[in-house]
Design a protein around this motif. Structure first.
Motif, PDB file in Angstrom:
ATOM      1  N   THR A   4     -58.356  41.879  -5.526  1.00 16.89           N
ATOM      2  CA  THR A   4     -58.859  40.579  -5.074  1.00 16.89           C
ATOM      3  C   THR A   4     -57.864  39.998  -4.088  1.00 16.89           C
ATOM      4  O   THR A   4     -56.685  39.842  -4.407  1.00 16.89           O
ATOM      5  CB  THR A   4     -59.049  39.620  -6.258  1.00 16.89           C
ATOM      6  OG1 THR A   4     -59.979  40.182  -7.187  1.00 16.89           O
ATOM      7  CG2 THR A   4     -59.583  38.281  -5.779  1.00 16.89           C
ATOM      8  N   ASN A   5     -58.341  39.690  -2.896  1.00 14.35           N
ATOM      9  CA  ASN A   5     -57.465  39.144  -1.864  1.00 14.35           C
ATOM     10  C   ASN A   5     -57.075  37.711  -2.229  1.00 14.35           C
ATOM     11  O   ASN A   5     -57.951  36.840  -2.312  1.00 14.35           O
ATOM     12  CB  ASN A   5     -58.177  39.160  -0.510  1.00 14.35           C
ATOM     13  CG  ASN A   5     -57.235  38.857   0.639  1.00 14.35           C
ATOM     14  OD1 ASN A   5     -56.335  38.046   0.509  1.00 14.35           O
ATOM     15  ND2 ASN A   5     -57.452  39.508   1.765  1.00 14.35           N
ATOM     16  N   PRO A   6     -55.798  37.430  -2.460  1.00 14.63           N
ATOM     17  CA  PRO A   6     -55.396  36.062  -2.831  1.00 14.63           C
ATOM     18  C   PRO A   6     -55.733  35.029  -1.768  1.00 14.63           C
ATOM     19  O   PRO A   6     -56.079  33.888  -2.106  1.00 14.63           O
ATOM     20  CB  PRO A   6     -53.879  36.176  -3.039  1.00 14.63           C
ATOM     21  CG  PRO A   6     -53.624  37.630  -3.271  1.00 14.63           C
ATOM     22  CD  PRO A   6     -54.649  38.347  -2.465  1.00 14.63           C
ATOM     23  N   MET A   7     -55.633  35.418  -0.503  1.00 13.63           N
ATOM     24  CA  MET A   7     -55.959  34.470   0.562  1.00 13.63           C
ATOM     25  C   MET A   7     -57.431  34.075   0.501  1.00 13.63           C
ATOM     26  O   MET A   7     -57.779  32.908   0.713  1.00 13.63           O
ATOM     27  CB  MET A   7     -55.640  35.089   1.921  1.00 13.63           C
ATOM     28  CG  MET A   7     -54.165  35.278   2.189  1.00 13.63           C
ATOM     29  SD  MET A   7     -53.282  33.703   2.384  1.00 13.63           S
ATOM     30  CE  MET A   7     -54.018  33.088   3.883  1.00 13.63           C
ATOM     31  N   LYS A   8     -58.287  35.017   0.194  1.00 18.41           N
ATOM     32  CA  LYS A   8     -59.718  34.739   0.150  1.00 18.41           C
ATOM     33  C   LYS A   8     -60.107  33.976  -1.114  1.00 18.41           C
ATOM     34  O   LYS A   8     -60.955  33.082  -1.059  1.00 18.41           O
ATOM     35  CB  LYS A   8     -60.509  36.038   0.243  1.00 18.41           C
ATOM     36  CG  LYS A   8     -62.017  35.855   0.209  1.00 18.41           C
ATOM     37  CD  LYS A   8     -62.732  37.096   0.593  1.00 18.41           C
ATOM     38  CE  LYS A   8     -62.570  37.368   2.066  1.00 18.41           C
ATOM     39  NZ  LYS A   8     -63.214  36.306   2.890  1.00 18.41           N
ATOM     40  N   LEU A  41     -57.931  32.212  -3.304  1.00 21.26           N
ATOM     41  CA  LEU A  41     -57.157  31.005  -3.587  1.00 21.26           C
ATOM     42  C   LEU A  41     -57.110  30.030  -2.414  1.00 21.26           C
ATOM     43  O   LEU A  41     -57.206  28.818  -2.610  1.00 21.26           O
ATOM     44  CB  LEU A  41     -55.728  31.379  -3.988  1.00 21.26           C
ATOM     45  CG  LEU A  41     -55.560  32.208  -5.257  1.00 21.26           C
ATOM     46  CD1 LEU A  41     -54.099  32.565  -5.462  1.00 21.26           C
ATOM     47  CD2 LEU A  41     -56.108  31.460  -6.468  1.00 21.26           C
ATOM     48  N   VAL A  42     -56.925  30.546  -1.210  1.00 20.36           N
ATOM     49  CA  VAL A  42     -56.671  29.682  -0.056  1.00 20.36           C
ATOM     50  C   VAL A  42     -57.961  29.253   0.635  1.00 20.36           C
ATOM     51  O   VAL A  42     -58.180  28.049   0.878  1.00 20.36           O
ATOM     52  CB  VAL A  42     -55.732  30.391   0.944  1.00 20.36           C
ATOM     53  CG1 VAL A  42     -55.529  29.523   2.185  1.00 20.36           C
ATOM     54  CG2 VAL A  42     -54.400  30.698   0.281  1.00 20.36           C
ATOM     55  N   ALA A  43     -58.835  30.208   0.955  1.00 21.33           N
ATOM     56  CA  ALA A  43     -60.042  29.890   1.728  1.00 21.33           C
ATOM     57  C   ALA A  43     -60.924  28.838   1.056  1.00 21.33           C
ATOM     58  O   ALA A  43     -61.370  27.892   1.725  1.00 21.33           O
ATOM     59  CB  ALA A  43     -60.837  31.173   2.000  1.00 21.33           C
ATOM     60  N   CYS A  75     -51.472  24.785   0.053  1.00 20.80           N
ATOM     61  CA  CYS A  75     -51.580  26.238  -0.139  1.00 20.80           C
ATOM     62  C   CYS A  75     -50.354  26.962   0.402  1.00 20.80           C
ATOM     63  O   CYS A  75     -49.825  27.872  -0.247  1.00 20.80           O
ATOM     64  CB  CYS A  75     -52.846  26.761   0.543  1.00 20.80           C
ATOM     65  SG  CYS A  75     -54.389  26.257  -0.224  1.00 20.80           S
ATOM     66  N   TYR A  76     -49.903  26.556   1.584  1.00 23.88           N
ATOM     67  CA  TYR A  76     -48.773  27.248   2.207  1.00 23.88           C
ATOM     68  C   TYR A  76     -47.503  27.095   1.385  1.00 23.88           C
ATOM     69  O   TYR A  76     -46.796  28.076   1.120  1.00 23.88           O
ATOM     70  CB  TYR A  76     -48.559  26.703   3.621  1.00 23.88           C
ATOM     71  CG  TYR A  76     -47.350  27.286   4.316  1.00 23.88           C
ATOM     72  CD1 TYR A  76     -47.365  28.580   4.818  1.00 23.88           C
ATOM     73  CD2 TYR A  76     -46.172  26.534   4.469  1.00 23.88           C
ATOM     74  CE1 TYR A  76     -46.252  29.118   5.456  1.00 23.88           C
ATOM     75  CE2 TYR A  76     -45.071  27.066   5.099  1.00 23.88           C
ATOM     76  CZ  TYR A  76     -45.117  28.356   5.590  1.00 23.88           C
ATOM     77  OH  TYR A  76     -44.000  28.884   6.203  1.00 23.88           O
ATOM     78  N   GLN A  77     -47.200  25.871   0.978  1.00 26.91           N
ATOM     79  CA  GLN A  77     -45.984  25.645   0.205  1.00 26.91           C
ATOM     80  C   GLN A  77     -46.077  26.291  -1.175  1.00 26.91           C
ATOM     81  O   GLN A  77     -45.097  26.857  -1.664  1.00 26.91           O
ATOM     82  CB  GLN A  77     -45.729  24.137   0.063  1.00 26.91           C
ATOM     83  CG  GLN A  77     -45.465  23.415   1.380  1.00 26.91           C
ATOM     84  CD  GLN A  77     -44.160  23.843   2.032  1.00 26.91           C
ATOM     85  OE1 GLN A  77     -43.291  24.426   1.388  1.00 26.91           O
ATOM     86  NE2 GLN A  77     -44.022  23.548   3.313  1.00 26.91           N
ATOM     87  N   GLY A  78     -47.236  26.215  -1.815  1.00 25.53           N
ATOM     88  CA  GLY A  78     -47.375  26.827  -3.127  1.00 25.53           C
ATOM     89  C   GLY A  78     -47.385  28.339  -3.070  1.00 25.53           C
ATOM     90  O   GLY A  78     -46.763  29.017  -3.905  1.00 25.53           O
ATOM     91  N   TYR A  79     -48.063  28.892  -2.077  1.00 23.41           N
ATOM     92  CA  TYR A  79     -48.167  30.340  -1.939  1.00 23.41           C
ATOM     93  C   TYR A  79     -46.813  30.972  -1.662  1.00 23.41           C
ATOM     94  O   TYR A  79     -46.529  32.091  -2.107  1.00 23.41           O
ATOM     95  CB  TYR A  79     -49.137  30.674  -0.799  1.00 23.41           C
ATOM     96  CG  TYR A  79     -49.634  32.094  -0.772  1.00 23.41           C
ATOM     97  CD1 TYR A  79     -50.762  32.472  -1.496  1.00 23.41           C
ATOM     98  CD2 TYR A  79     -48.995  33.064  -0.005  1.00 23.41           C
ATOM     99  CE1 TYR A  79     -51.234  33.773  -1.465  1.00 23.41           C
ATOM    100  CE2 TYR A  79     -49.452  34.362   0.024  1.00 23.41           C
ATOM    101  CZ  TYR A  79     -50.578  34.712  -0.705  1.00 23.41           C
ATOM    102  OH  TYR A  79     -51.031  36.005  -0.675  1.00 23.41           O
ATOM    103  N   ASN A  80     -45.969  30.254  -0.923  1.00 24.25           N
ATOM    104  CA  ASN A  80     -44.637  30.755  -0.582  1.00 24.25           C
ATOM    105  C   ASN A  80     -43.549  30.072  -1.410  1.00 24.25           C
ATOM    106  O   ASN A  80     -42.408  29.963  -0.970  1.00 24.25           O
ATOM    107  CB  ASN A  80     -44.363  30.542   0.909  1.00 24.25           C
ATOM    108  CG  ASN A  80     -45.341  31.295   1.789  1.00 24.25           C
ATOM    109  OD1 ASN A  80     -45.279  32.513   1.902  1.00 24.25           O
ATOM    110  ND2 ASN A  80     -46.264  30.570   2.406  1.00 24.25           N
ATOM    111  N   SER A  81     -43.905  29.630  -2.602  1.00 27.37           N
ATOM    112  CA  SER A  81     -42.956  28.927  -3.453  1.00 27.37           C
ATOM    113  C   SER A  81     -41.817  29.846  -3.892  1.00 27.37           C
ATOM    114  O   SER A  81     -42.000  31.058  -4.071  1.00 27.37           O
ATOM    115  CB  SER A  81     -43.679  28.381  -4.688  1.00 27.37           C
ATOM    116  OG  SER A  81     -42.764  27.890  -5.634  1.00 27.37           O
TER     117      SER A  81
END
Length: 264
Positions: free
Chosen positions: A142-146, A148-150, A222-228
């Protein structure tokens, strides 16, 4: 001679800051592009989209509504106080309407939602990063970007104009209530003046701003959490950075959009 090494150190710190800023800008732009493209490519997750729409939009209604109500009331009082110096008290309905729809509705609503939603998204995704749930999604194909983020980007971009529109109505109503019960305006005249003065472009410009603000809010969360970073400190730092950067970008983009939509 000791001045030379100190000056070199000063220049080195400036260079390091510029390089860091360029690196972060590039990483954010790449993340935003990836998240945006995944919005338009299958597979889609409508259940997750609706869940995020409820969390971002519906549950933010109380805070946006209360903010707009008291802002509209305070704006009416301030305009009346200022206009009385020039015998221009009658402009209260017009300025309240244009101020709420063009600026205060979308901007204050965006800032309030940023404080609530950006922090929530960053904390959620940061915790998922720390507990390796994001890595588990990749393991499960499962693509996390698709996943969680999208959905969060799309939900926030759709929800914010709706919130701003409702906030405009409540804010104008707040000014109306203060004008009628505090400043002794005639109710019929107040409503007619507001209706005659307000133009479609005033409302649509605020809705366009709100859509951009919604994208910024979800993107920074999303950006800050994804790259936490790892650990509780990393999640806390990501949450703080999400709210601060989203708020700054909302104010900066508001100026840019105002210049574009209302050129001098």
């Amino acid at each position: 001679m000791p001045i030379v090494p100190a000056f070199q150190g000063f220049l080195a710190s400036i260079g390091a800051t510029v390089l860091w800023l360029c690196r972060e800008t590039g990483a954010l732009a790449s993340f935003a592009l990836s998240g945006t493209t995944h919005v338009f490519r299958p597979p889609w997750y409508p259940v997750e989209l609706m869940r995020q729409f409820m969390r971002i939009g519906y549950y933010s209604l109380p805070v946006v509504g209360m903010t707009a109500l008291f802002t509209g009331g305070a704006l009416a009082l301030q305009i009346y106080a200022g206009g009385s110096r020039f015998n221009a008290e009658s402009v209260v309905p017009q300025i309240v309407a244009i101020g709420m729809t063009r600026e205060l509705g979308p901007v204050l609503g965006g800032l309030m939602v940023a404080g609530r939603v950006s922090a929530s998204i960053a904390a959620e995704l940061g915790t998922m990063r720390v507990t390796e749930q994001i890595d588990a999604l990749t393991t499960l194909s499962t693509n996390p970007m698709k996943y969680l983020v999208a959905p969060r980007l799309l939900a926030a971009t759709i929800a914010m104009p709706l919130l701003a529109f409702i906030g405009d109505i409540i804010g104008i109503m707040g000014g109306f209530l203060v004008g009628i019960f505090r400043l002794d305006f005639n109710a019929t005249t107040y409503i007619k003046t507001t209706y005659d003065f307000l133009q479609t472009g005033d409302v649509t410009s605020g809705l366009i701003k709100a859509a951009v603000f919604g994208f910024i809010i979800a993107l920074m969360g999303c950006y800050q959490g994804y790259n936490s970073g790892r650990g509780a400190q990393g999640v806390g730092r990501a949450t703080t950075n999400a709210v601060v950067t989203a708020s700054i970008l909302i104010l900066a983009s508001n100026y840019v959009l105002t210049e574009a939509l209302f050129p001098a």
